[in-house]
Design an enzyme around this catalytic site. Structure first.
Site, PDB file in Angstrom:
ATOM      1  N   TYR A  64       0.843  -1.205   0.000  1.00  0.00           N
ATOM      2  CA  TYR A  64       0.000   0.000   0.000  1.00  0.00           C
ATOM      3  C   TYR A  64       0.880   1.258   0.000  1.00  0.00           C
ATOM      4  O   TYR A  64       0.624   2.211  -0.747  1.00  0.00           O
ATOM      5  CB  TYR A  64      -0.903  -0.036   1.230  1.00  0.00           C
ATOM      6  CG  TYR A  64      -1.970   1.038   1.287  1.00  0.00           C
ATOM      7  CD1 TYR A  64      -3.183   0.870   0.619  1.00  0.00           C
ATOM      8  CD2 TYR A  64      -1.776   2.195   2.030  1.00  0.00           C
ATOM      9  CE1 TYR A  64      -4.176   1.853   0.694  1.00  0.00           C
ATOM     10  CE2 TYR A  64      -2.761   3.172   2.112  1.00  0.00           C
ATOM     11  CZ  TYR A  64      -3.963   2.995   1.442  1.00  0.00           C
ATOM     12  OH  TYR A  64      -4.937   3.962   1.524  1.00  0.00           O
ATOM     13  N   LYS A  70       0.869   3.988  -2.956  1.00  0.00           N
ATOM     14  CA  LYS A  70       0.454   5.364  -2.671  1.00  0.00           C
ATOM     15  C   LYS A  70       1.585   6.364  -2.922  1.00  0.00           C
ATOM     16  O   LYS A  70       1.329   7.524  -3.261  1.00  0.00           O
ATOM     17  CB  LYS A  70      -0.057   5.466  -1.229  1.00  0.00           C
ATOM     18  CG  LYS A  70      -1.407   4.762  -1.028  1.00  0.00           C
ATOM     19  CD  LYS A  70      -2.438   5.260  -2.032  1.00  0.00           C
ATOM     20  CE  LYS A  70      -3.861   4.927  -1.643  1.00  0.00           C
ATOM     21  NZ  LYS A  70      -4.840   5.339  -2.678  1.00  0.00           N
TER      22      LYS A  70
END
Ligand code: NAI
Length: 304
Positions: free
Chosen positions: A164, A168
Site C-alpha cells: 500500500y 500510494k
C-alpha cells in the site's frame, strides 16, 4: 455564503464513488452542478468480489437530490470503459478523480506476488488506466483537472503496508509528472493524502456523516482543486478532519565531498552536517535532481 465554485456543464468521473470518500466527492460535485459518473466495482475493502448495487445506491441518492449521475461498474484497471461511459453519455470529461482503493495489512514476509500485485493493480495500474484514457480528451478540450489519491502511508509509510505504501507513493510521482506535462494544456494534477472516516477505516455511512473526520472534509478541497478557475497544479496536500497541510520536498544543505575526500569514512564523520536542515532546500516539481542541475546546467533533462 453562496457556493460560487460551480460545475455547471462539467462532466466528472469519480472512481470508487460507491463508498466513503468517493461517495462524498460524487455528492458534492453533483450538488454544485456537475454531471457525475459514479464508478464503483463494488468489492470488499480488500478488493474481493463485485456488485452493481454500490454505485447504483449513490446514483439514486444524487438523482433524488435533483443531481445528474450515471453508474459505472468497471474496475479502474479497465479505465477506458469508465471514460467511455462519460463520453458516451455527455460527450466530454472535465474532471477525473482517481479515488478507488483497497487496503489490507500484510507482513512483508507473507507478501506473495498475488497480494503485492492486487494492491498495485488497483492503485497504480488503475490510476494509470483511467488517466491515460482521459488524457487525449483533456488535451483536445484544452482543459482537464486530475486528482490522485495518495495516503499518509504513501508519504511516511507504515509497517505491514509495504504494498500500500509503495502504491500510494507512486501516486505522487504520477501526479507531479502529469502536472508538468499538462501545464501547457490547462490540465492540472494534484494529489491528496487523506485521512477520513470511511468504510475502509471501519465506519458506516451514518457514522461518516457525524464523524469529526468525515469525508466531507476532503470534498471541499477536491472542489477547489478541480475548479476551472483554480491554477494550483503539482500540489500534494495532507487533509482530514478540517485540517489541510501542504506537503513539500526538503533537502538538507548537504555534504559536498569531491574527489579524494569522497570516502565512506568522511560520510560517517559528516553525518551531522548531512542531517542539518537549518539551511534546507525545497525543490519544486520539475526541479528534480538538484545535483544534476548543478553539474549539467538548466537543460540537464534534455540529455535523456
Ligand atoms: P472505501 O473502501 O470506503 O471506498 C473505496 C471504494 O473504491 C469502494 O467503494 C470500492 O468498491 C471501490 N473500489 C475498490 N477497488 C476498485 C476497483 N478496482 N475499481 C473500481 N472501484 C473500486 O475507502 P475510502 O476510505 O473511501 O478510500 C478512498 C481512497 O482514499 C482510497 O484510494 C484509499 O486508499 C484512500 N485513502 C483513504 C484513507 C482513509 O483514511 N479513509 C487514508 C488514506 C488514503
Amino acid at each position: 455564503m453562496s457556493d460560487n465554485l460551480t460545475f455547471e456543464d462539467r462532466v466528472i468521473v469519480v472512481t470508487g464513488a460507491g463508498n466513503g470518500i468517493g461517495r462524498a466527492y460524487a455528492h458534492e460535485f453533483a450538488r454544485r452542478g456537475a454531471k457525475v459518473v459514479v464508478n464503483d466495482l463494488g468489492g470488499t475493502v480488500a478488493g474481493e468480489g463485485s456488485n452493481s448495487a454500490t454505485a447504483d445506491a449513490v446514483v439514486a441518492e444524487i438523482i433524488k437530490a435533483n443531481g445528474h449521475a450515471i453508474a459505472n461498474y468497471d474496475s479502474v484497471v479497465d479505465g477506458e470503459k469508465i471514460v467511455q461511459a462519460a463520453l458516451h453519455e455527455w460527450g466530454r470529461l472535465d474532471v477525473l478523480i482517481n479515488n478507488a482503493g483497497i487496503a489490507y495489512a500484510t507482513p512483508f514476509a507473507e507478501m506473495t506476488p498475488d497480494l503485492w500485485k492486487r494492491m498495485l493493480a488497483v492503485h497504480v495500474d488503475g490510476s494509470y488506466a483511467c488517466t491515460h484514457a482521459a488524457w487525449p480528451q483533456m488535451l483536445e478540450q484544452g482543459f482537464g483537472r486530475l486528482l490522485f489519491t495518495s495516503s499518509p502511508f504513501g508519504l511516511y509509510a507504515a509497517a505491514n503496508f509495504a504494498h500500500y505504501s509503495a502504491a500510494k507513493a507512486a501516486m505522487l510521482g504520477l501526479s507531479k509528472a502529469l502536472a508538468l506535462e499538462g501545464s501547457t494544456h490547462n490540465i492540472n494534477a494534484n494529489a491528496l493524502a487523506p485521512f477520513s472516516a470511511s468504510r475502509m477505516t471501519g465506519r458506516t455511512n451514518e457514522e461518516q456523516m457525524t464523524s469529526p473526520f468525515g469525508p466531507r472534509y476532503l470534498a471541499q478541497l477536491a472542489v477547489w482543486l478541480c475548479h476551472q478557475d483554480t491554477a494550483e497544479s503539482g500540489g500534494v496536500f495532507e487533509v482530514g478532519g478540517g485540517y489541510i497541510h501542504r506537503v513539500r520536498n526538503e533537502l538538507s544543505r548537504g555534504l559536498h565531498l569531491p574527489g579524494e575526500q569522497h570516502t565512506a569514512e568522511n560520510i560517517a564523520a559528516g553525518v551531522e552536517v548531512l542531517s542539518d536542515f537549518s539551511e534546507s532546500i525545497h525543490p519544486d516539481i520539475g526541479e528534480s535532481w538538484t545535483i544534476g542541475k548543478d553539474v549539467f546546467g538548466e537543460d540537464w533533462s534534455e540529455r535523456f
